[in-house]
Design an enzyme around this catalytic site. Structure first.
Site, PDB file in Angstrom:
ATOM      1  CE  LYS A  55      97.473 -19.037  56.566  1.00  0.00           C
ATOM      2  NZ  LYS A  55      96.599 -18.403  57.571  1.00  0.00           N
TER       3      LYS A  55
ATOM      4  CB  SER B 175      96.644 -20.923  60.604  1.00  0.00           C
ATOM      5  OG  SER B 175      96.109 -19.789  59.944  1.00  0.00           O
TER       6      SER B 175
ATOM      7  CB  SER C  26      95.805 -17.058  61.444  1.00  0.00           C
ATOM      8  OG  SER C  26      95.332 -18.227  62.028  1.00  0.00           O
TER       9      SER C  26
END
Ligand code: GLN
Length: 492
Positions: free
Chosen positions: A84, A159, A183
């Site tokens: 990420k 997310s 997330s």
């Protein structure tokens, strides 16, 4: 050998590397080709690293050396993964999908990266996300949404949408995400993969960009529970030795971290699953989700698990608590992006104008909204009414769970109230977007570990969209999550 990425797990890929069916270079090449084919549409990656094959070559050298010496090598050596965009990899851009960090290069490795590097993984690229991890659909990225590999009209969740989509589209064998209120788990659920939010403190947050520091955890996304377990074991544990005494002070030391089941039931006995039915009947829940949950519970029953109804009296306040505590911490954490220390600088003529202009140009709408909300709940007139009260209720919710865990080992809920929604469907309505987090925020509020595993599907527009089952366990009891998750998915 032709590599069938769709059926590969970390363990089977490792076996093939051991047998020499393919090399890490060939494996990495296969993932790169898949990314090339699919990512134009999906947008899971912010960047695919140009040196991925070079890293794989190094891994192949290590594999060859191990074979020559007749010594076994680690399960993660030569395995491609995606990271990420808010986790620091030394020398590479870490942008949190924000304009303000567009050119920011990490000056050190996050602890999880240092640990994975030691294992010899291949960092294939960095993944798209909601700006600074604020969102539930990856639509808040400054670089366009990530689309769902099961239906590109729909979001991948967020997310960590890029990290989940990367695994679901066979663009990496596993990935890392961060989870402040769901997330990792919600995008895993939307994309039909497994996602683990570890116990708070189980994995060092050193080198992960802070969103809500008392809620954030890094965790793995993979195709199987076993894969997530392998990655969790590689990244967990404390880190002060790695960083010359710095590191994450809240990380639990490796020596004290439990590796077998915590709780009343000893190994060999099936865990008891608690279901908070009183919390599950709401209008906002897709009927297909409840059907999938009931089917999951039936399947557990048939495997010998006891299912018990439990009460979590204060759980309906969880979302409110989260949307007070999280923005409060966000507003403080975001202050560091001042146009001086990191990334973008817009000149305003003096320090205050530099600050205002940089932030105005660099930060997106949702991030600004949360800074405003957080500043408000922390302001002197409202601190007691909002922030302090939310913290008190946070403790009550934690107590509810601790009490429930006196009679059960796991709490089962859906991961999200529905399957992936359409791109744009909720983007202009923050409240409906926040409601997506209703089941996931509790694990962050309480610090307990929770996993999302694929669980049935919902039929929408002629497509079968994945759903997720969420299991929550006692602090430190990832072992029970892995055991039940693997049994549920028939991995063992
Ligand atoms: N969807 C949640 C939010 O917008 C969770 C975000 C996260 O876990 N980073 O806050």
């Amino acid at each position: 050998m032709k590599i069938d990425l769709s059926n590969l797990t970390i363990a089977t890929a490792h076996e093939h590397l051991v047998k020499g069916d393919f090399t890490s270079v060939e494996l990495t090449q296969a993932y790169l080709e898949e990314i090339k084919k699919k990512d134009g549409k999906i947008n899971a990656y912010r960047e695919v690293f140009a040196d991925a094959l070079g890293q794989a070559k190094e891994a192949d050298t290590k594999i060859a050396e191990a074979k020559k010496a007749g010594t076994p090598f680690g399960l993660l050596l030569g395995i491609p993964c995606a990271i990420k965009d808010n986790i620091l990899i030394q020398g590479r851009i870490a942008g949190a999908s924000s304009k303000i960090l567009e050119d920011y290069r990490a000056t050190y490795d996050a602890t999880v990266i240092a640990k994975l590097r030691r294992e010899g993984v291949i960092f294939i690229g960095r993944t798209n996300m909601d700006e600074f991890a604020m969102g539930g659909s990856t639509e808040n990225s400054a670089y366009g949404p990530t689309r769902n590999p099961h239906d590109s009209e729909r979001v991948a969740g967020g997310s960590s949408g890029g990290s989940a989509a990367a695994v679901a589209m066979d663009g990496a064998l596993f990935s890392l995400g961060t989870d402040t209120g769901g997330s990792i788990r919600q995008p895993a659920s939307f994309c039909g993969v497994v996602g683990l939010k570890p116990t708070y403190g189980a994995v060092s947050r050193y080198g992960a960009m802070a969103m809500g520091s008392s809620l954030d955890q890094i965790g793995p996304i993979g195709k199987t529970v076993a894969d997530c377990e392998i990655v969790f074991n590689a990244i967990r544990g404390e880190d002060t030795a790695l960083h010359g005494g710095r590191g994450d002070g809240t990380a639990i030391t490796a020596t004290t971290y439990p590796t077998t089941r915590v709780g009343s039931k000893g190994a060999g006995k099936k865990p008891v699953i608690g279901v908070p039915r009183h919390f599950l009947g709401g209008d906002g829940i897709d009927p297909a989700v409840m059907k999938a949950l009931d089917a999951a519970l039936e399947s557990f029953k048939s495997k010998g698990y006891d299912i018990k109804e439990i009460q979590l009296p204060n759980i309906s306040y969880a979302l409110m608590v989260y949307y007070i505590v999280m923005p409060a911490e966000v507003s403080s954490n975001m202050a560091r992006y001042d146009g001086v220390k990191y990334g973008m600088h817009v000149d305003g003529g003096d320090v205050v104008q530099d600050y205002l202009k940089t932030r105005r140009a660099g930060l997106g709408k949702e991030v600004v909204r949360r800074i405003l909300l957080g500043t408000y709940v922390l302001s002197s007139g409202y601190y007691d009414a909002y922030y302090n009260r939310a913290n008190a209720v946070r403790a009550m919710i934690t107590n509810d769970f601790l009490k429930a865990f006196e009679s059960v080992d796991l709490v089962a809920t859906p991961t999200a109230p529905g399957p992936a929604f359409k791109v744009g469907e909720k983007a202009s309505d923050p409240m409906s977007m926040y409601l997506e987090d209703i089941f996931t925020v509790t694990a962050n509020i309480t610090g307990m570990p929770a996993i999302s595993v694929p669980c049935g599907s919902a039929e929408k527009d002629g497509k079968a969209l994945p759903l997720g089952l969420q299991l929550t366990a006692r602090h430190g009891d990832e072992a029970t999550l892995f055991e039940a998750g693997q049994e549920f998915l028939n991995e063992i």
